[in-house]
Scaffold this active site. Structure first.
Site, PDB file in Angstrom:
ATOM      1  N   GLY A  90       0.766  -1.248   0.000  1.00 39.76           N
ATOM      2  CA  GLY A  90       0.000   0.000   0.000  1.00 39.76           C
ATOM      3  C   GLY A  90       0.792   1.290   0.000  1.00 39.76           C
ATOM      4  O   GLY A  90       0.229   2.361   0.199  1.00 39.76           O
ATOM      5  N   SER A  97       1.489   8.337   1.786  1.00 40.48           N
ATOM      6  CA  SER A  97       0.763   7.103   2.125  1.00 40.48           C
ATOM      7  C   SER A  97       0.930   6.740   3.593  1.00 40.48           C
ATOM      8  O   SER A  97       2.029   6.850   4.151  1.00 40.48           O
ATOM      9  CB  SER A  97       1.286   5.930   1.289  1.00 40.48           C
ATOM     10  OG  SER A  97       1.001   6.103  -0.080  1.00 40.48           O
ATOM     11  N   ILE A  98      -0.153   6.274   4.201  1.00 43.18           N
ATOM     12  CA  ILE A  98      -0.085   5.773   5.575  1.00 43.18           C
ATOM     13  C   ILE A  98       0.934   4.635   5.644  1.00 43.18           C
ATOM     14  O   ILE A  98       1.721   4.556   6.597  1.00 43.18           O
ATOM     15  CB  ILE A  98      -1.492   5.323   6.048  1.00 43.18           C
ATOM     16  CG1 ILE A  98      -2.425   6.547   6.153  1.00 43.18           C
ATOM     17  CG2 ILE A  98      -1.401   4.574   7.375  1.00 43.18           C
ATOM     18  CD1 ILE A  98      -3.898   6.220   6.336  1.00 43.18           C
ATOM     19  N   VAL A 129      -3.541  -6.717  -6.021  1.00 38.96           N
ATOM     20  CA  VAL A 129      -4.138  -7.758  -5.159  1.00 38.96           C
ATOM     21  C   VAL A 129      -5.324  -8.485  -5.804  1.00 38.96           C
ATOM     22  O   VAL A 129      -5.825  -9.449  -5.227  1.00 38.96           O
ATOM     23  CB  VAL A 129      -4.553  -7.210  -3.763  1.00 38.96           C
ATOM     24  CG1 VAL A 129      -3.328  -6.768  -2.977  1.00 38.96           C
ATOM     25  CG2 VAL A 129      -5.572  -6.082  -3.893  1.00 38.96           C
ATOM     26  N   ALA A 153     -12.311   1.857  -4.667  1.00 34.47           N
ATOM     27  CA  ALA A 153     -13.659   1.802  -5.231  1.00 34.47           C
ATOM     28  C   ALA A 153     -13.667   2.755  -6.424  1.00 34.47           C
ATOM     29  O   ALA A 153     -12.898   3.724  -6.443  1.00 34.47           O
ATOM     30  CB  ALA A 153     -14.700   2.230  -4.211  1.00 34.47           C
ATOM     31  N   TYR A 158     -19.120   7.856   1.418  1.00 37.13           N
ATOM     32  CA  TYR A 158     -18.185   6.727   1.620  1.00 37.13           C
ATOM     33  C   TYR A 158     -18.784   5.433   1.037  1.00 37.13           C
ATOM     34  O   TYR A 158     -18.060   4.561   0.554  1.00 37.13           O
ATOM     35  CB  TYR A 158     -17.811   6.577   3.095  1.00 37.13           C
ATOM     36  CG  TYR A 158     -16.527   5.800   3.309  1.00 37.13           C
ATOM     37  CD1 TYR A 158     -15.311   6.247   2.772  1.00 37.13           C
ATOM     38  CD2 TYR A 158     -16.519   4.609   4.039  1.00 37.13           C
ATOM     39  CE1 TYR A 158     -14.137   5.536   2.963  1.00 37.13           C
ATOM     40  CE2 TYR A 158     -15.346   3.898   4.240  1.00 37.13           C
ATOM     41  CZ  TYR A 158     -14.156   4.357   3.699  1.00 37.13           C
ATOM     42  OH  TYR A 158     -12.992   3.644   3.887  1.00 37.13           O
ATOM     43  N   LYS A 184     -15.293  -1.902   4.200  1.00 43.42           N
ATOM     44  CA  LYS A 184     -14.554  -1.832   5.472  1.00 43.42           C
ATOM     45  C   LYS A 184     -15.246  -2.673   6.550  1.00 43.42           C
ATOM     46  O   LYS A 184     -14.561  -3.228   7.426  1.00 43.42           O
ATOM     47  CB  LYS A 184     -14.394  -0.389   5.930  1.00 43.42           C
ATOM     48  CG  LYS A 184     -13.453   0.462   5.061  1.00 43.42           C
ATOM     49  CD  LYS A 184     -12.042  -0.098   4.962  1.00 43.42           C
ATOM     50  CE  LYS A 184     -11.062   0.915   4.371  1.00 43.42           C
ATOM     51  NZ  LYS A 184      -9.748   0.296   4.072  1.00 43.42           N
ATOM     52  N   ILE A 232      -7.251  11.563   6.807  1.00 46.69           N
ATOM     53  CA  ILE A 232      -5.897  12.080   6.570  1.00 46.69           C
ATOM     54  C   ILE A 232      -5.767  12.405   5.083  1.00 46.69           C
ATOM     55  O   ILE A 232      -6.209  11.611   4.239  1.00 46.69           O
ATOM     56  CB  ILE A 232      -4.820  11.019   6.932  1.00 46.69           C
ATOM     57  CG1 ILE A 232      -4.961  10.554   8.381  1.00 46.69           C
ATOM     58  CG2 ILE A 232      -3.418  11.567   6.681  1.00 46.69           C
ATOM     59  CD1 ILE A 232      -3.974   9.449   8.778  1.00 46.69           C
ATOM     60  N   THR A 269      -4.310  12.032   1.932  1.00 47.92           N
ATOM     61  CA  THR A 269      -3.409  11.158   1.163  1.00 47.92           C
ATOM     62  C   THR A 269      -3.944  11.099  -0.262  1.00 47.92           C
ATOM     63  O   THR A 269      -4.980  11.696  -0.558  1.00 47.92           O
ATOM     64  CB  THR A 269      -3.401   9.726   1.732  1.00 47.92           C
ATOM     65  OG1 THR A 269      -4.725   9.191   1.613  1.00 47.92           O
ATOM     66  CG2 THR A 269      -2.971   9.687   3.203  1.00 47.92           C
ATOM     67  N   LEU A 270      -3.261  10.343  -1.123  1.00 48.09           N
ATOM     68  CA  LEU A 270      -3.743  10.141  -2.494  1.00 48.09           C
ATOM     69  C   LEU A 270      -5.191   9.635  -2.494  1.00 48.09           C
ATOM     70  O   LEU A 270      -6.010  10.080  -3.293  1.00 48.09           O
ATOM     71  CB  LEU A 270      -2.824   9.122  -3.184  1.00 48.09           C
ATOM     72  CG  LEU A 270      -2.931   8.990  -4.704  1.00 48.09           C
ATOM     73  CD1 LEU A 270      -2.608  10.318  -5.375  1.00 48.09           C
ATOM     74  CD2 LEU A 270      -2.002   7.891  -5.200  1.00 48.09           C
TER      75      LEU A 270
END
Ligand code: NAD
Ligand code: 0WE
Length: 256
Positions: free
Chosen positions: A13, A19-20, A65, A95, A156, A163, A192, A194-195
């Site tokens: 990831g 990225s986290i 994946v 998604a 979401y 999730k 957060i 991020t991308l």
């Protein structure tokens, strides 16, 4: 002396330095872990390779994946190079954009399948492929989730359903792998930048609301997540499995 001296970990990831997964990798490296990275496709390879190099990461392999052959190839490499594995980090989700914009009611069959495949089933596939290596010394698997799994968050949508499947998969995997000495947990992070947050309409507003309402009165950083990841991936959490730990400044406990 690091908390992870002698341990080997694979990180799924990393897309860029926001990225986290990248923050987690840096923290694990600081504590002495030796790491391997995977990337989702040729476009990301040019971003991920320099980051890997800067941390002294020698194993860098493609892994979309949704592709079983690529998953198998990653763990064949890790078996050949390391013989065992201590840590697996799952920090990926996807998604289709339309599915995060329209009403949830409009979710297509294909869009639902894709989101659940990449964002939830992948944890099952990666855990199964990693299990023989993680069982050698006992190990720890960690995945990233979000509050939209249990509460409705505008837009979401299908990611919330994915999730929910991911968090319940964490529980079932924890039961199966527990008898082999392998733990499985998740971190539920606050929003957060991020991308994966780019182009989400109303994201700024979400950050503002967290800053106002969360007990800590601030937003969460990638490093906040990485510190809890270090706990879940090290022996500090040796008695903990099947859990979802919130790293959200306490936002989720507030009612009104
Ligand atoms: P990011 O865009 O940096 O990371 C998402 C990763 O998913 C990317 O590296 C991307 O390559 C990967 N990915 C997408 N499709 C893939 C596929 N088919 N095969 C392999 N990899 C694939 O964003 P991030 O915010 O660091 O997201 C990491 C995780 O954190 C995700 O699970 C996300 O749901 C979760 N999360 C993010 C936030 C947030 O606000 N940013 C909050 C809570 C949880
Ligand atoms: O899990 C996520 C992001 C997941 C994500 C983001 C994208 C954007 C680009 C999955 N797939 C895609 N596909 C794309 O094409 N988060 C927790 C961050 C996030 O995303 C949201 C949020 C939050 C928070 C989407 C809508 C509402 C809130």
């Amino acid at each position: 002396m690091g908390l992870l001296d002698g341990k080997k970990g694979v990180i799924f990831g990393v897309a860029n330095d926001k990225s986290i997964a990248w923050a987690i990798a840096k923290r694990l490296k600081e504590e002495g872990a030796e790491l391997a990275f995977t990337y989702a496709g040729p476009v990301l390879e040019s971003r991920v390779r320099p980051l890997a190099e800067s941390l002294g990461v020698k194993i860098v392999q493609p892994c979309d994946v949704t592709n079983d052959d690529e998953i198998e190839a990653v763990f064949n490499t890790l078996k050949d190079e390391w013989g065992g594995l201590d840590i697996l980090v799952h920090s990926l989700a996807f998604a289709n954009k339309e599915e995060l914009k329209n009403e949830f009611l409009q979710t297509s069959r294909e869009g639902f399948k894709l989101a659940l495949d990449i964002s939830a089933y992948s944890l099952v596939a990666l855990s199964r492929a990693a299990a023989p290596l993680l069982e050698v010394r006992g190990g720890s698997i960690m995945a990233m989730t979000y509050y939209g799994s249990t509460k409705v968050i505008e837009n979401y949508n299908v990611m919330g359903v994915a999730k929910a499947a991911l968090e319940t998969s964490v529980q079932y995997l924890a039961e199966d792998l527990g008898k082999k000495g392998v733990r499985v947990n998740a971190i539920s992070a606050g929003p957060i930048r991020t991308l994966a947050a780019m182009g989400i309409s109303g994201f700024r507003k979400m950050l503002d609301i967290v800053e106002q309402k969360a007990p800590l009165r601030r937003n969460i950083t990638q490093d906040d997540v990485a510190c809890t990841a270090l706990y879940l991936l090290s022996d500090l959490s040796k008695g903990v499995t099947g859990e979802t730990v919130f790293v959200d400044g306490g936002y989720n406990i507030i009612g009104m």
